[in-house]
Design an enzyme around this catalytic site. Structure first.
Site, PDB file in Angstrom:
ATOM      1  N   ARG A  15       0.807  -1.227   0.000  1.00 25.08           N
ATOM      2  CA  ARG A  15       0.000   0.000   0.000  1.00 25.08           C
ATOM      3  C   ARG A  15       0.834   1.269   0.000  1.00 25.08           C
ATOM      4  NH1 ARG A  15      -3.411  -0.947   5.039  1.00 25.08           N
ATOM      5  NH2 ARG A  15      -4.098   1.195   4.707  1.00 25.08           N
ATOM      6  N   LYS A  22       9.066  -0.890   2.569  1.00 30.36           N
ATOM      7  CA  LYS A  22       8.308  -0.040   3.500  1.00 30.36           C
ATOM      8  C   LYS A  22       9.135   0.505   4.659  1.00 30.36           C
ATOM      9  CE  LYS A  22       5.008  -1.871   6.208  1.00 30.36           C
ATOM     10  NZ  LYS A  22       3.655  -2.254   6.635  1.00 30.36           N
ATOM     11  N   THR A  81       3.988 -14.476  11.016  1.00 31.97           N
ATOM     12  CA  THR A  81       4.850 -13.838  12.016  1.00 31.97           C
ATOM     13  C   THR A  81       5.656 -14.854  12.841  1.00 31.97           C
ATOM     14  OG1 THR A  81       2.832 -13.614  13.346  1.00 31.97           O
ATOM     15  CG2 THR A  81       3.626 -11.638  12.230  1.00 31.97           C
ATOM     16  N   GLY A 140      -5.808  -8.616  16.068  1.00 33.61           N
ATOM     17  CA  GLY A 140      -5.992  -9.788  16.909  1.00 33.61           C
ATOM     18  C   GLY A 140      -6.556  -9.358  18.253  1.00 33.61           C
ATOM     19  N   SER A 405      36.813  45.601  -0.678  1.00 32.31           N
ATOM     20  CA  SER A 405      35.562  45.078  -1.243  1.00 32.31           C
ATOM     21  C   SER A 405      35.771  44.657  -2.676  1.00 32.31           C
ATOM     22  CB  SER A 405      34.493  46.170  -1.230  1.00 32.31           C
ATOM     23  OG  SER A 405      34.282  46.589   0.073  1.00 32.31           O
TER      24      SER A 405
HETATM   25  C1  UD1 Z   1      -0.448  -9.022  13.370  1.00 28.51           C
HETATM   26  C2  UD1 Z   1      -0.937  -9.905  14.532  1.00 28.51           C
HETATM   27  C3  UD1 Z   1      -2.225  -9.290  15.078  1.00 28.51           C
HETATM   28  C4  UD1 Z   1      -1.979  -7.872  15.524  1.00 28.51           C
HETATM   29  C5  UD1 Z   1      -1.398  -7.044  14.375  1.00 28.51           C
HETATM   30  C6  UD1 Z   1      -0.971  -5.704  14.864  1.00 28.51           C
HETATM   31  C7  UD1 Z   1      -0.195 -12.161  13.984  1.00 28.51           C
HETATM   32  C8  UD1 Z   1      -0.589 -13.480  13.462  1.00 28.51           C
HETATM   33  N1  UD1 Z   1      -1.156 -11.232  14.020  1.00 28.51           N
HETATM   34  O1  UD1 Z   1      -1.468  -9.118  12.370  1.00 28.51           O
HETATM   35  O2  UD1 Z   1      -2.686 -10.064  16.181  1.00 28.51           O
HETATM   36  O3  UD1 Z   1      -3.195  -7.301  15.998  1.00 28.51           O
HETATM   37  O4  UD1 Z   1      -0.238  -7.692  13.806  1.00 28.51           O
HETATM   38  O5  UD1 Z   1      -0.590  -4.917  13.774  1.00 28.51           O
HETATM   39  O6  UD1 Z   1       0.924 -11.990  14.373  1.00 28.51           O
HETATM   40  N2  UD1 Z   1       5.881 -10.041   8.878  1.00 28.51           N
HETATM   41  C9  UD1 Z   1       7.064 -10.602   8.469  1.00 28.51           C
HETATM   42  N3  UD1 Z   1       7.034 -11.858   7.946  1.00 28.51           N
HETATM   43  C10 UD1 Z   1       5.896 -12.552   7.809  1.00 28.51           C
HETATM   44  C11 UD1 Z   1       4.692 -11.958   8.222  1.00 28.51           C
HETATM   45  C12 UD1 Z   1       4.714 -10.698   8.758  1.00 28.51           C
HETATM   46  O7  UD1 Z   1       8.120  -9.994   8.584  1.00 28.51           O
HETATM   47  O8  UD1 Z   1       5.965 -13.696   7.330  1.00 28.51           O
HETATM   48  C13 UD1 Z   1       5.907  -8.678   9.426  1.00 28.51           C
HETATM   49  C14 UD1 Z   1       5.139  -7.710   8.532  1.00 28.51           C
HETATM   50  O9  UD1 Z   1       6.035  -7.076   7.631  1.00 28.51           O
HETATM   51  C15 UD1 Z   1       4.561  -6.727   9.515  1.00 28.51           C
HETATM   52  C16 UD1 Z   1       4.370  -7.555  10.787  1.00 28.51           C
HETATM   53  O10 UD1 Z   1       5.207  -8.690  10.647  1.00 28.51           O
HETATM   54  O11 UD1 Z   1       5.447  -5.683   9.810  1.00 28.51           O
HETATM   55  C17 UD1 Z   1       2.935  -7.976  11.034  1.00 28.51           C
HETATM   56  O12 UD1 Z   1       2.523  -8.764   9.962  1.00 28.51           O
HETATM   57  P1  UD1 Z   1       1.085  -8.634   9.321  1.00 28.51           P
HETATM   58  O13 UD1 Z   1       0.935  -9.645   8.267  1.00 28.51           O
HETATM   59  O14 UD1 Z   1       0.800  -7.227   8.979  1.00 28.51           O
HETATM   60  O15 UD1 Z   1       0.197  -9.076  10.556  1.00 28.51           O
HETATM   61  P2  UD1 Z   1      -1.258  -8.633  10.848  1.00 28.51           P
HETATM   62  O16 UD1 Z   1      -2.181  -9.440  10.008  1.00 28.51           O
HETATM   63  O17 UD1 Z   1      -1.382  -7.168  10.788  1.00 28.51           O
END
Ligand code: UD1
Ligand code: CA
Length: 449
Positions: A15, A22, A81, A140, A405
């Protein structure tokens, strides 16, 4: 006990609509991921591991440029994550003590908040950072029984009752190293997204007879950046906080909303910052300094009692000693200006040193660049540089020397000398009027034609 921080920064940030990963977009002159790294350093992290993915090479080199001791690991596929944290395992081999999971796109978590999580860790195996969300949206949800955290349910997997919970997961987690990785080992991907959720470790911990709890912070701290609009919001939030801190530290801001600070700006007590002043990175201002309106400063140091601006530009390497005056439309770069010296009008002083109490006349320029190399100008103390002097570097002007000057100075000037380096003036009696008369005659002859 040692502290480690794993910073997740693998996401693409679709986005943002950008070629830049980012976490490399900047707030207050520093990449987002660097803000998180600074927080990690502030709590005394012995080890920082950044998990990269999209734009891994660029993120890695930025991380290492800002913090050579930080480690980076690549997550080649973004499988969730928990999977991301798993990638840091080898980098944390043999580490004991607390591990924090932080995020490269969430720059405002305060060190104090992480300290509160550490304190809570004494009584619980896992501590999660939560917040009361005004709009819980797709966060979450934290399922609490008194102060015990039973589970985190992702929005996609939540029942209507669970979705009604307003206490949300910031994503930040703290657990003991070995425990953390052992819990992550048990995480599967049988859920609505098919991802390995870090959040699953809470239910797993509880099933193992370990306890978890949540520390609650202000929602503002959890502000994340996913779009340019949120980047602008983050910048605004940073500036609001920096202005409030400056005021609290005894700095006068005549119009706070028009002053922009960098992530590391330091301004001393009883300094006055007038409207529309912009600080780039690496600026320190001592106390009792006045920065007048519309000035731009970066990579410089301004000592006690100095005055800068209005409309001045201090560039990297500008060192102003006590009581120096730099006035309107002056640019100073890689130059030291000693105490009480004055550069008051329309001057460029670059790659130079200016001695104490020397006066630099209006329009003086250090000609520091020959098109290939940069050269230095050295000016002694109590010298008087006449208006519109060009100092063609490399050149030295001695103590107490004067220049006429309009001089173009190409040779060194000894101490106490007067140097005049310009064409000698010639006055031709009557010639001015004769010239004008003949021009006017030519003009009227044309009209009659
Ligand atoms: C996650 C949480 C959610 C929380 C929210 C807060 C989990 C499963 N969920 O959801 O409970 O409320 O963040 O913003 O953890 N990332 C990686 N590698 C990956 C996946 C993610 O580096 O494989 C990084 C992303 O770049 C991001 C962060 O982890 O900075 C969170 O990942 P994202 O997929 O945005 O999680 P949410 O669905 O927002
Ligand atoms: Ca997110």
């Amino acid at each position: 006990m040692s502290i480690s921080c794993v910073i997740l920064a693998a996401g693409q940030g679709t986005r943002m609509n950008s070629d830049l990963p980012k976490v490399l977009h900047q707030v207050a002159g520093a990449p987002l991921v660097v803000h998180t790294m600074k927080t990690a350093s502030a709590i005394g992290a012995d080890r920082i591991v950044v998990v990269t993915g999209h734009g891994s090479a660029a993120v890695t080199s930025t991380v290492q440029a800002w913090e050579p001791d930080a480690l980076t690991v690549e997550q080649t596929e973004q499988l969730g994550t928990a999977h991301a944290v798993q990638q840091a395992r080898s980098a944390l081999e043999g580490v004991t003590g607390d591990v924090f999971v932080l995020y490269g796109d969430t720059p405002f978590i305060r060190a104090e908040t992480l300290e509160a999580m550490r304190a809570a860790r004494r009584d619980h195996a896992v501590v999660v950072l939560g917040f009361e969300a005004r709009d819980p949206g797709r966060y979450g949800r934290l399922k609490m029984t008194d102060d015990r955290l039973e589970a985190i349910v992702e929005f996609k997997d939540a029942s209507p009752e669970e979705r009604a919970i307003t206490l949300c997961n910031s994503g930040v987690i703290c657990a003991e190293a070995e425990n953390l990785f052992s819990l992550i080992d048990a995480v599967g991907n049988d859920n609505a997204s098919g991802e390995y959720y870090l959040t699953d470790i809470i239910a797993i911990a509880n099933a193992r007879g370990l306890t978890a709890t949540a520390v609650v912070c202000d929602e503002a701290e959890t502000m994340g950046v996913n779009s340019r609009a949120q980047l602008a919001d983050a910048e605004a939030a940073f500036q609001t906080r920096a202005r409030a801190e400056a005021l609290e530290n005894g700095v006068t801001l005549t119009a706070p909303d028009t002053v922009f600070f960098a992530h590391d700006t330091v301004v001393g007590r009883d300094s006055i910052i007038e409207p529309n002043v912009i600080f780039g990175p690496d600026v320190t201002i001592e106390s009792g300094v006045r920065i007048r309106a519309f000035s731009h400063l970066e990579g410089c140091h301004v000592s006690r009692g100095a005055t800068v601006g209005p409309f001045a530009r201090l560039r990297p390497g500008a060192e102003l000693a006590e009581d120096v005056h730099v006035g309107n439309f002056c640019e100073i770069k890689n130059a030291t200006i000693d105490e009480g010296a004055k550069v008051n009008h329309l001057s460029y002083i670059g790659d130079a040193s200016v001695g104490a109490r020397t006066n630099i006349g209006a329009g003086t320029i250090t000609c520091n660049y020959d098109g290939v190399f940069k050269h230095r100008t050295t000016i002694g103390r109590e010298a008087f540089i006449g208006s519109n002097t060009m100092l063609v570097a490399p050149v030295t002007v001695g103590d107490r020397a004067l220049t006429g000057s309009g001089s173009v100075v190409t040779q060194d000037i000894p101490a106490d000398a007067l140097s005049i380096a310009r064409a000698k003036q010639v006055n031709k009696p009557g010639l001015g009027k004769r010239l004008m008369d003949s021009l006017r005659a030519r003009k009227s002859a044309k009209k009659e034609h």
